[in-house]
Scaffold this motif. Structure first.
Motif, PDB file in Angstrom:
ATOM      1  N   UNK A 159      13.496  50.087  39.471  1.00  0.00           N
ATOM      2  CA  UNK A 159      13.759  48.502  39.488  1.00  0.00           C
ATOM      3  C   UNK A 159      13.359  47.908  40.653  1.00  0.00           C
ATOM      4  N   UNK A 160      13.293  47.794  41.748  1.00  0.00           N
ATOM      5  CA  UNK A 160      12.722  47.413  42.442  1.00  0.00           C
ATOM      6  C   UNK A 160      11.330  47.112  42.370  1.00  0.00           C
ATOM      7  N   UNK A 161      10.771  48.156  41.995  1.00  0.00           N
ATOM      8  CA  UNK A 161       9.606  47.984  42.040  1.00  0.00           C
ATOM      9  C   UNK A 161       8.759  47.692  40.748  1.00  0.00           C
ATOM     10  N   UNK A 162       9.109  47.460  39.331  1.00  0.00           N
ATOM     11  CA  UNK A 162       9.321  46.300  38.448  1.00  0.00           C
ATOM     12  C   UNK A 162       9.714  45.120  39.275  1.00  0.00           C
ATOM     13  N   UNK A 163      10.747  44.546  40.031  1.00  0.00           N
ATOM     14  CA  UNK A 163      10.635  43.136  40.075  1.00  0.00           C
ATOM     15  C   UNK A 163       9.941  42.525  40.607  1.00  0.00           C
ATOM     16  N   UNK A 208      23.468  63.522  41.213  1.00  0.00           N
ATOM     17  CA  UNK A 208      23.497  62.060  41.075  1.00  0.00           C
ATOM     18  C   UNK A 208      22.693  60.885  41.737  1.00  0.00           C
ATOM     19  N   UNK A 209      23.020  60.858  43.261  1.00  0.00           N
ATOM     20  CA  UNK A 209      22.865  59.964  44.114  1.00  0.00           C
ATOM     21  C   UNK A 209      21.502  60.156  44.521  1.00  0.00           C
ATOM     22  N   UNK A 210      20.533  60.993  43.860  1.00  0.00           N
ATOM     23  CA  UNK A 210      18.972  61.409  44.007  1.00  0.00           C
ATOM     24  C   UNK A 210      18.530  60.637  42.483  1.00  0.00           C
ATOM     25  N   UNK A 211      18.970  60.320  41.395  1.00  0.00           N
ATOM     26  CA  UNK A 211      18.411  59.797  40.350  1.00  0.00           C
ATOM     27  C   UNK A 211      19.208  58.027  40.365  1.00  0.00           C
ATOM     28  N   UNK A 212      20.063  58.225  41.319  1.00  0.00           N
ATOM     29  CA  UNK A 212      20.423  56.118  41.554  1.00  0.00           C
ATOM     30  C   UNK A 212      19.679  55.569  42.106  1.00  0.00           C
ATOM     31  N   UNK A 213      19.288  56.390  43.640  1.00  0.00           N
ATOM     32  CA  UNK A 213      17.684  56.561  43.919  1.00  0.00           C
ATOM     33  C   UNK A 213      16.706  56.107  43.383  1.00  0.00           C
ATOM     34  N   UNK A 214      15.713  56.636  42.691  1.00  0.00           N
ATOM     35  CA  UNK A 214      14.553  56.649  41.922  1.00  0.00           C
ATOM     36  C   UNK A 214      15.357  55.946  40.779  1.00  0.00           C
TER      37      UNK A 214
END
Length: 118
Positions: A65-69, A54-60
């Protein structure tokens, strides 16, 4: 058929024996302490793997999201730079061919003698 059901209903079922068969001890049919420890280990390991996943999926997701921004900000900066360039070109009498400069601005046109500056 009716007689079969009647015979099944009236036939007594054998009672289970309260003791184990001869030659089998209780330790052979129960998991014991080792079985409990192994089961607890697998439960804890599975829980830790799920938390890590879950932690890794959240990080991805966060990185995406940061890349899209970042891409949206870069695109907005490109649009702003293009608008600024169009604004500079518009002051010089050229804005991509969509508008012409007003006569008399920047020394061009009939008010300045009709000859372009070079």
């Amino acid at each position: 058929m009716h007689s079969l059901l009647l015979s099944l209903a009236t036939t007594p079922t054998p009672l289970p024996t309260p003791t184990l068969r001869e030659g089998i001890s209780e330790d052979q049919v129960t998991p014991g302490l080792l079985g409990f420890i192994m089961t607890a280990f697998f439960v804890v390991a599975t829980a830790l793997l799920i938390v890590d996943m879950v932690r890794r999926i959240r990080r991805v997701r966060y990185r995406a999201q940061v890349e899209e921004e970042r891409l949206a900000a870069a695109a907005a900066a490109d649009v702003d730079a293009a608008d600024a360039q169009d604004g500079l070109d518009g002051r010089n009498g050229f804005d991509g061919g969509t508008r012409q400069a007003a006569p008399g601005t920047n020394g061009e046109g009939p008010a300045a003698g009709g000859a372009p500056r070079e």
